[in-house]
Design a protein around this motif. Structure first.
Motif, short mmCIF file in Angstrom:
data_model
loop_
_atom_site.label_atom_id
_atom_site.label_comp_id
_atom_site.label_asym_id
_atom_site.label_seq_id
_atom_site.Cartn_x
_atom_site.Cartn_y
_atom_site.Cartn_z
N ALA A 172 12.55 68.74 -9.68
CA ALA A 172 11.96 69.79 -10.77
C ALA A 172 12.96 70.37 -12.04
CB ALA A 172 10.56 70.39 -10.31
N GLU A 173 13.76 70.62 -11.76
CA GLU A 173 14.76 71.11 -12.94
C GLU A 173 16.00 70.06 -12.99
OE1 GLU A 173 14.94 75.06 -11.02
OE2 GLU A 173 14.03 75.98 -12.39
N TYR A 174 16.38 70.52 -14.73
CA TYR A 174 17.81 69.93 -14.56
C TYR A 174 17.98 68.44 -14.47
CZ TYR A 174 19.29 74.15 -14.30
OH TYR A 174 19.21 75.99 -13.90
N ARG A 175 16.70 68.06 -15.29
CA ARG A 175 16.05 66.55 -15.09
C ARG A 175 16.31 65.35 -16.13
NH1 ARG A 175 10.94 65.50 -12.23
NH2 ARG A 175 10.39 65.29 -14.76
N SER A 176 17.44 66.26 -17.66
CA SER A 176 17.16 65.22 -18.45
C SER A 176 18.63 65.87 -19.35
CB SER A 176 16.39 66.02 -19.77
OG SER A 176 16.62 67.69 -20.07
N MET A 177 19.24 65.20 -19.91
CA MET A 177 20.42 65.58 -20.57
C MET A 177 20.58 66.95 -21.02
SD MET A 177 22.47 62.21 -20.56
CE MET A 177 23.77 62.27 -21.71
N LYS A 178 19.41 66.95 -21.87
CA LYS A 178 19.92 68.33 -22.59
C LYS A 178 19.71 69.61 -21.20
CE LYS A 178 17.31 72.13 -24.61
NZ LYS A 178 17.68 72.30 -26.15
N ALA A 179 20.18 69.67 -20.08
CA ALA A 179 20.50 70.23 -18.48
C ALA A 179 22.25 70.25 -18.78
CB ALA A 179 20.49 70.06 -17.62
N LEU A 180 22.91 68.83 -18.82
CA LEU A 180 24.56 68.50 -19.09
C LEU A 180 25.11 68.72 -19.98
CD1 LEU A 180 23.84 64.92 -17.10
CD2 LEU A 180 24.79 66.97 -16.40
N GLU A 181 24.29 69.37 -21.27
CA GLU A 181 24.83 69.65 -22.64
C GLU A 181 26.06 70.24 -22.25
OE1 GLU A 181 21.59 70.72 -25.94
OE2 GLU A 181 21.45 68.77 -25.87
N PRO A 182 25.51 72.07 -21.68
CA PRO A 182 27.12 72.74 -21.33
C PRO A 182 27.86 72.33 -20.31
CG PRO A 182 24.25 73.82 -20.84
CD PRO A 182 24.36 72.59 -21.21
N LEU A 183 27.83 71.59 -20.33
CA LEU A 183 28.90 70.31 -18.84
C LEU A 183 29.73 70.15 -20.29
CD1 LEU A 183 30.46 70.54 -16.14
CD2 LEU A 183 28.64 68.66 -16.18
N LEU A 184 29.21 69.11 -20.87
CA LEU A 184 30.02 68.45 -21.11
C LEU A 184 30.74 68.66 -22.78
CD1 LEU A 184 27.05 65.17 -22.23
CD2 LEU A 184 29.46 65.34 -19.98
N GLU A 185 30.31 69.61 -23.57
CA GLU A 185 30.80 70.87 -24.12
C GLU A 185 31.46 70.90 -23.99
OE1 GLU A 185 27.91 73.13 -26.39
OE2 GLU A 185 26.72 71.46 -27.05
N HIS A 186 31.59 71.79 -22.45
CA HIS A 186 33.11 72.44 -21.88
C HIS A 186 33.94 71.06 -21.74
CE1 HIS A 186 35.58 75.01 -19.66
NE2 HIS A 186 34.89 73.78 -18.65
N LEU A 187 33.76 69.69 -21.17
CA LEU A 187 34.69 69.41 -20.53
C LEU A 187 34.92 68.54 -22.09
CD1 LEU A 187 33.07 67.75 -17.63
CD2 LEU A 187 35.30 68.96 -17.49
N ALA A 188 34.40 68.15 -22.95
CA ALA A 188 34.89 67.64 -23.99
C ALA A 188 36.17 68.01 -25.05
CB ALA A 188 33.84 67.48 -25.86
N PRO A 189 35.59 69.31 -25.08
CA PRO A 189 37.55 69.55 -25.88
C PRO A 189 39.06 68.96 -24.69
CG PRO A 189 35.72 71.69 -25.69
CD PRO A 189 35.72 70.27 -24.93
N LEU A 190 38.72 69.80 -23.72
CA LEU A 190 39.84 69.22 -22.94
C LEU A 190 40.40 67.82 -22.87
CD1 LEU A 190 38.54 71.35 -19.59
CD2 LEU A 190 39.74 71.95 -21.02
N GLY A 191 39.58 67.02 -23.31
CA GLY A 191 40.10 65.37 -23.71
C GLY A 191 38.98 64.34 -22.31
N VAL A 192 38.62 65.54 -21.40
CA VAL A 192 38.17 64.30 -19.98
C VAL A 192 37.80 63.33 -19.72
CG1 VAL A 192 39.39 66.13 -18.28
CG2 VAL A 192 37.14 65.95 -19.24
N LEU A 193 36.75 63.62 -20.83
CA LEU A 193 35.33 62.59 -20.68
C LEU A 193 36.17 60.86 -21.43
CD1 LEU A 193 32.53 64.66 -22.33
CD2 LEU A 193 33.42 63.87 -19.15
N PRO A 194 35.41 60.32 -21.95
CA PRO A 194 36.06 58.96 -21.98
C PRO A 194 35.44 58.89 -24.03
CG PRO A 194 33.71 58.22 -20.68
CD PRO A 194 34.58 60.07 -20.36
N ILE A 195 35.99 58.29 -24.25
CA ILE A 195 35.68 58.45 -25.96
C ILE A 195 34.30 57.08 -25.55
CG2 ILE A 195 36.86 57.54 -28.22
CD1 ILE A 195 39.54 57.55 -26.60
N PRO A 196 33.92 57.55 -26.55
CA PRO A 196 32.38 56.99 -26.76
C PRO A 196 33.28 55.22 -27.46
CG PRO A 196 31.95 58.05 -28.23
CD PRO A 196 33.50 59.25 -26.78
#
Length: 80
Positions: free
Chosen positions: A39-63
């Motif tokens: 019932a909770e954490y079911r959208s991309m909005k829920a993942l934003e804090p995690l993605l914002e943390h990981l993006a500057p670390l350079g561990v996510l794939p480049i779109p």
């Protein structure tokens, strides 16, 4: 924290590493999460804090870059 732990377990089960954590993979995870009845954490909005943390670390794939539009083409020629 439980949400991130759940994502981690799902990634391990699916054989997905951080380098493959693309938008389509995340959408697949969220679809399975919704189908499982969460019932909770079911959208991309829920993942934003995690993605914002990981993006500057350079561990996510480049779109992937789309084909350049006319403005990008003109700027590229100007730079050249």
């Amino acid at each position: 924290m439980c949400f991130i732990a759940h994502l981690d377990r799902w990634m391990q089960a699916e054989g997905v590493g951080l380098d493959a954590l693309s938008g389509s993979v995340l959408e697949r995870y969220l679809a399975q999460r919704r189908a499982a009845g969460y019932a909770e954490y079911r959208s991309m909005k829920a993942l934003e804090p995690l993605l914002e943390h990981l993006a500057p670390l350079g561990v996510l794939p480049i779109p992937p870059q789309g084909a350049p539009g006319p403005v990008e083409d003109l700027l590229g020629r100007y730079r050249g």
